[in-house]
Design an enzyme around this catalytic site. Structure first.
Site, short mmCIF file in Angstrom:
data_model
loop_
_atom_site.label_atom_id
_atom_site.label_comp_id
_atom_site.label_asym_id
_atom_site.label_seq_id
_atom_site.Cartn_x
_atom_site.Cartn_y
_atom_site.Cartn_z
N GLU D 92 -4.52 0.63 3.74
CA GLU D 92 -4.98 -0.75 3.65
C GLU D 92 -4.91 -1.43 5.00
OE1 GLU D 92 -6.26 -1.79 0.64
OE2 GLU D 92 -5.93 0.34 0.27
N LYS D 222 10.57 2.14 -14.21
CA LYS D 222 9.19 2.06 -13.69
C LYS D 222 8.36 0.98 -14.37
CE LYS D 222 9.94 6.69 -12.37
NZ LYS D 222 9.60 8.09 -12.24
N ASP D 296 10.08 7.46 -4.93
CA ASP D 296 9.19 7.58 -6.07
C ASP D 296 8.25 6.38 -6.09
OD1 ASP D 296 7.96 7.74 -8.52
OD2 ASP D 296 9.79 8.20 -9.63
N HIS D 387 -8.37 -10.31 8.04
CA HIS D 387 -8.98 -9.19 7.34
C HIS D 387 -10.33 -8.82 7.94
CE1 HIS D 387 -5.81 -9.57 4.41
NE2 HIS D 387 -6.21 -8.44 3.88
#
Lengths: 395, 395, 395, 395
Positions: D92, D222, D296, D387
Site C-alpha cells: 500500500e 482473531k 500471525d 496519496h
C-alpha cells in the site's frame, strides 16, 4: 433569547417547612396562575408530605398511575417461594394481560426457577497520572492497600461492604469499579459516599494523582453498558423454566420448534442491531413493577438489559431462560417506604429488611413470563389481535 | 414445584364490566384475603375507572408517585418557546433540585436551543427465504412495490404514514425496518397494525417467503440499540447551549476547562465500557417526565440513549449539547389522557393534537439542564454533599 | 529522551531513482551497518523494483511468506463457478489443513453457494455548523443537490460511481457516508479523491460550514464497526451450504445437533463479549488469501467481521451460512499486480478487469469451509489434537 | 452442483516427505496443469522447505511482499530503548512514508514513551449445567480448586503460567476465560493445550457438567471484542508522547487546537458508528509489521483495536497516546523463525527469548507515529495530495 428579569416566576419554596400540604397547594396555586391549568387531580394523595424529604423537592402533588394485578406467579426461588400477585403500574394496555397469560402457563409448567448469581453495586472513580507508568504503579498500590481502602469506605455505611476494586487502564488513566454489597438498599448513594471516603483516603495517602473524578462512565449508573452486562450491577438473576410440548400447543397454539426458530432469527437481528437485550419486553414488566414498588424508574435503563437463552429439547419441550445482569432493586430506602409503594411491596411480602433478594427473584420470574407470552404472540401472529382487543385507547 | 389445583387463587374479573370502582375493590378484597395486606392507599384515586380500558387490565388502584416542579426552563425551540414549569414524578431525592439548578443556570445563559432532526417509529419484520439470492430478489421487489405497500399499511391508520423501508441482510434473511411518522401518538401500536397489514399484502403478493416474523430485534422496541442510535426511533432531538465563562464560575465554582477535561476522561471510559450514552443522567429526567405525563415508562430503556458533545471555546465559554436519538413521546393516546397525566401535559401546554414536537423539545431541554448540573457537581465534588443534604431518606 | 543530532542515521533515499535493486542494496547496507544484521534472505526477490512506486517507499527487500494450497473448493456462485485451488499465505500450522478439510466436506455436500448482496466503498466526511438547525438544513441541501455532488465526485475517477450519501446527525454535526461502487479496485483511494472533489464543490457552494473533516470514524477504514456490519463496506457476501446428516457423521464424527448446540452457547457468549463476529476463524482464511493475492492486509480488521447463521433441519441435515458484511477485495490496483500476487490471482482466474466479484465469492466460500472445519473440531475435541499433529513449531 | 468424481483433481502430497523443494514443484506442476498459470515467481524462495512443518501444509511457494523501512523510531520504553529501523511489509503506497514522517516528528519531540500494562493470553471454555444454580456452584468450586487446575494446565507447557480464571455467567452456562502468561510465544496453541488439560482434570473431578466446549466466544481469538478491550488479550501497551506546539506548526502546518478539535468530532463519530478503535490507522502499521516479522496476520483483527486519548495542554503542546489493549506478538514460535521474518526481528533486536515485550513496545510506538501522521494529514487536508504523490499505482 433574553431571560426575563423579574423573580415573579420563581417557584415558591419555604426554607423552614416545605414538605406540607399547604406548601404543595401554594405551588399548585402558583402554577395555576402561571399556566391557567387547574391541577385538581394532582392534589389527590393519601399521605402526609412530611415523609417526603429525601424523596422529592418542590413537592406539588402526585401522579396517579393505574395498577393492575397479574398472577398468581409461581416462583421456585431460593428467596421467593410460592405464589405471588404481582402489582404492575402502567398505562399501557395489554401489558398486564400479557404477563398474566405467561404466569398462567408457567404456573401450569411447574413455576419459574430463580437464581441470584451475583450482587454488586458500584462507583467508578477514574485517576489520571503523569504517564501510563504512574497509572500502572498506582494500580498495584491499590491492590496492596485494599484492606485500608475498604476500611475507609466502610466507615460511612452500616450495610455497605466493599467487595473488591476492578481496574481498567488506558492511556495515563486508571479507571476503577468499586464493587459493594449494599444490603436491602439499591445502594447508589451509599456507594457514592463510601467511595468518596475511600478516595479521600487514597488521595491523602498517594502522591502523584493529577486528576481524580468520582465517576467516569464505568459504573454506568442509569445507563446500559457492556461492562454491566459482563460484571453485574445490582443483582444478576436468572429465571428458568421448561415448558412441556403439550402445554405449548394448548396455550400457545404453536410448537417449541416454531418458538425456537423465531428466536434464532431474532438473535441474529439483535447481533446486527447491537441491542442490549436479545429478549423481548423485559422493560415492560420491570418498569411497571418498579413504579408500583417505589424503585428508581430511571434504572429501567440498565435493569432492562437481558440475556435470553432457550433450548429445544429432543422431546419437544422448550427450555427458556432470561438472565438480568444488572437488575437494581431495593426493599429499603428511596421510594420503598412511600404509601402505595410500601403496600405493593407488602403484597409481595417484600417490604423492609432482608427482602431484597426475594424481590429480585420475583422481578426475574415476572420478566420470564412476559418473554414467553410475547414470544408466542409473535409466532402465533396474535400480537396485533391482542392489542386490538385490549389496547383500544391507542391511536 | 407442584402447581396448586384450586381456582380459589384466581384474580377476580368481571367479563361484562370490569372497569368499575366496585371491581377494583373486589380485587383489593381478594388480595387482602390472599396476602393480609390492607391496601388502603392504593384505593385513593380521583378518576372514574371507566376511562381505563386500553390502559390497564385487572385495575386495582393507583401508585401515587410524588411530583416536584422544576423551572422555569427557558426553551428556544421551534415548537416549544418560552418558559416552562416541568413536572417530575420521582421518589429520588436531589433529582428535582439538580434539574432545577441546571434550569436556572441555562436560563441565565439565554435558554436552551432545541431542534428535532428526525422523526420515525418502526416495526421490523424479518423475511426468511430458501437462500440468500431469494432474499436479495425480495429486497429489490420491496423497493419496486413501495407505493403499494405504503397503501396497504396506511389503510389501517388515520395518522400514520409509511416513510420508507430500511433493508438489512444476512444469510437468507431480509431484516427490514418499516419507518413511519405517527402524528401525536408514540405510535408503537399504530405501526404494529400498519406493518401487519403491509405484510399481509406482501405475503399475499410474493411467492417464496419461507418464514415471516413481525419483529426480529431491528426496531428494538423498549431496548437500547446501536441501530436506533444511528437511525432514530421516535424523535431525534438536540438541545444546545453556550454557557459564558463567568456564569460557569459563578454558578458552578469551576471552569469550562475543568468541565471539559472531565468529559474527555468520561468519554474514553464510556468507549471502553460500551455504554449507550456518553452523558450523565438523561434517564433521571426522562423517567420522571415520562411518569408525570403518561408516557410509557418502559421506553426509558431506549429513550435515555444520549450523545453528549461539548466544546471549550477559545474565550472560555462552554458549548454543551445533548442529542437524544430515540426519544419516544406522545401527547395523544396511551396514558396521556389519564387524570394527573393530562394535567401535567397541560402544565407544559402539550396536551392533545399537534403538540408532540413541543413536548419532545421540552424533554431534551430538560435533559441538557440535568447534564450540566451533574457534570459540574462531579467536577466540584459537590455531588456527595448534595445527596447528603437532600437525599437523607437513602441508606 | 534526547534525540540524536547527526544525520548519519537517516535512511538513504535517491530522490531521482529510488526504485532500483541498487538503492534497495544501499538501504540494506545501511541497515547492516546500523544493526549488524546480514539481511541475506530479504534480498531474494524475483521482480524489478521499478514496478513498486505506488506500493511501497524505502523498498529494501521482501518478506517471503509460505504459500500452501487448499482445495479444490467447489463454488456455486454467480461469478465464481466450479472448482478452485486456493492459495493461502501463512506461517500458522494447521490453517491450510483446516480449510482443506472443510473444502473436501463441502465439495461432497455439493459445493458452496455464494451471493453478493451489496457493494459499497465509503469516505465519511463530517460537517460542523453553528447549531443543529444549520446541520439539519445542510442535510436537506445535500439531498437536493445529489446530482451535482455526484458529478463533482466522478470527475476524478473513471470507474468510481457515487451511489448515495448516508446522513447521521448529532449535536451540530452532520456525519455522512459517501457510498461508491469502485469497479475492480478496493477503492479507498479512489473514493478519497472523489469525496475530496465533492467536498470542494460543496464547500464552494454552501455557506456556513464551520469545520469540515474528510474522515470522522463513519467509514471506519481498517477498523471494525457496527455501521459497516449494518451498511456494508466493500462487498457484502453470503456463503451457504447444506450438509447432509450422513456426511456430518462420516467426516466430522459428530451430529448436526451437536454442532448446533455448540453454536447456541457460542452465540450467547459472543453477545455478552460483544464480539464483531459470531463465527470462528474468518480472519485466518481472509488474512492468508489477502497476503497471497496482494490485498491490503490491514483490511483484515474490518473484512473479518462475520455473521454466522445455522439451522438444524428436521431431517438432521445442517444448513450453515456465513455473511461477510465488509469484505474489501480488489483484482486491480494496490498489490494485485505484483509478481507472486498476480500469479495467485491468476490461479483463481481472478486477475484484472471484471473479476472482483468472483474473488469476493471465492473468499466467502473459503471462509465457510473454515468455519465448518473448526466448528466440528471444537465439538469433536479434535482441535488440540490437530494442532499437536501439524502445529509442532509452536511453543 | 454435482461434485466431480475423479481423484485427478486432488492436490498431490507425499505422506513421508512433503516439505521438499521437489514436492513444492510437484504441486506447482499440478496447478499449472489444472489452471494453466505459470507460477514462476512463487518458486523464488531462499530457504529450505524442511523448516516448514508447523508453519504450513501443502507448501507450494512463497508470496513476496515488499518491505520498506521507516525510522529511526526513537523509543523510550522499559524494554525497547533507543532508535529502531522498522521493517514494514506492504503493497500500500504512502504507508511507509506516513509512518516515517510520524517517526521523524516524534523523534524530534523526544521519542515515544511505551508502557506494557498487562499481559494475558486466553482460552475460554464454557460449561453447561442442569440449571443456573449448578452453574453457580461450579463457579465457586472452580475458585476453590484453582491451585489444582493450574497444576493440571501447566503440566503441558514449559513457559505458560495460568494467572487466573475469569467467570461470566448467564442462564445455566458458566463462561470462563483462562488467563495465561506465555513467555515469548503468542501462546494461542500453548493455552489451547493447557486449557484442554485443565478441563480434562475438571471434568474428571466434577460431576454434573452437561456440556463442555473449549471455546465459546469469550477469548475471541482473531476477532475484535469488547471483552478483550476491557480485559486484555496478548499485551496491553500504551505509547505516549507530548509534541511541542512549535513542532506541530513546523511539521504539520497546523496547531494542536486543530488536531484536538478534529479528534473530538471523530470520537463522537466513533461512538455512534460503534467502531472498535477511536484511532486512525493502527491496522496499517500492525499488519505491515506483523507480515514482516512473522506474526500471525489474522491477529490483525484483534490487535488493531485501539484506544486513542489526547489532551491539548494549556501551553499549546499536544499530549497524544494510543493504547493497544489486545496486541498479540511473539518473538518465538510460529513464523518468527522463518528466513526473512527472523531477519526483520533481528533488525529490531527482537529475535528469540526474552524479547517479546520489547517487540510489543516497538509496535505500539510505531502505531502512535502513524496516528499522528494521519491525524494531521486529515486536518491539513494533505491526505489526498499525499496519496496522489506516492500512491499512483491505485485506481
Amino acid at each position: 433569547m433574553k431571560p426575563p428579569r423579574s423573580k415573579r416566576n420563581r417557584i415558591p419554596r419555604d426554607r423552614e417547612s416545605d414538605y406540607t400540604p399547604e406548601m404543595a397547594e401554594v405551588r399548585r396555586a402558583f402554577l395555576r396562575e402561571q399556566t391557567g391549568v387547574g391541577l385538581e387531580h394532582l392534589s389527590h394523595y393519601s399521605f402526609d408530605p412530611s415523609v417526603l424529604p429525601g424523596n422529592i423537592e418542590h413537592f406539588t402533588g402526585v401522579a396517579q398511575v393505574p395498577i393492575g394485578i397479574a398472577g398468581p406467579l409461581l416462583v421456585d426461588g431460593e428467596h421467593a417461594r410460592g405464589e405471588f400477585y404481582v402489582p404492575l403500574a402502567t398505562s399501557e394496555g395489554t401489558l398486564v394481560a400479557s404477563y398474566n397469560r405467561g404466569m398462567k402457563t408457567l404456573r401450569e409448567a411447574g413455576g419459574v426457577k430463580t437464581t441470584i448469581l451475583d450482587d454488586a453495586m458500584q462507583r467508578a472513580p477514574a485517576f489520571v497520572f503523569e504517564s501510563a507508568r504512574e497509572a500502572r504503579a498506582f494500580g498495584e498500590w491499590l491492590t496492596d492497600h485494599f484492606a485500608e481502602i475498604k476500611q475507609a469506605a466502610e466507615t460511612t455505611t452500616r450495610t455497605g461492604r466493599l467487595r473488591g476494586i476492578e481496574q481498567y487502564s488506558a492511556s495515563r488513566i486508571l479507571f476503577t469499579r468499586f464493587d459493594y454489597t449494599t444490603g436491602d438498599a439499591a445502594g447508589q448513594n451509599l456507594t457514592g459516599k463510601a467511595t468518596a471516603a475511600a478516595c479521600a483516603w487514597i488521595t491523602a495517602n498517594y502522591e502523584g494523582i493529577t486528576n481524580f473524578y468520582l465517576e467516569s462512565n464505568f459504573a454506568t449508573d442509569k445507563k446500559s453498558s457492556q461492562v454491566n452486562v459482563l460484571h453485574t450491577r445490582g443483582k444478576r438473576v436468572v429465571a428458568e423454566a421448561t415448558i412441556p410440548a403439550a402445554l405449548i400447543e394448548e396455550h400457545m397454539h404453536t410448537t417449541g420448534g416454531e418458538l425456537f426458530r423465531a428466536r434464532q432469527v431474532s438473535n441474529l437481528g439483535g447481533f446486527m442491531s447491537a441491542v442490549n437485550n436479545n429478549g423481548l419486553q423485559s422493560a415492560n414488566g420491570i418498569a411497571a413493577l418498579f413504579i408500583a414498588t417505589g424503585q428508581d424508574a430511571a434504572n429501567v435503563a440498565e435493569s432492562s438489559a437481558a440475556l435470553g437463552f432457550s433450548e429445544l429439547l429432543p422431546n419437544g419441550d422448550y427450555y427458556a431462560s432470561i438472565t438480568l445482569p444488572s437488575l437494581i432493586v431495593a426493599t429499603y430506602g428511596g421510594g420503598t417506604g412511600l404509601a402505595t409503594q410500601r403496600e405493593c411491596l407488602e403484597l409481595l411480602g417484600c417490604y423492609g429488611a432482608g427482602k431484597v433478594r426475594k424481590l429480585a427473584e420475583i422481578v426475574a420470574a415476572t420478566v420470564l413470563c412476559g418473554e414467553l407470552s410475547l414470544g408466542w404472540a409473535i409466532v402465533a401472529a396474535e400480537w396485533i389481535r391482542a392489542h386490538d382487543l385490549f389496547g383500544r385507547n391507542r391511536p
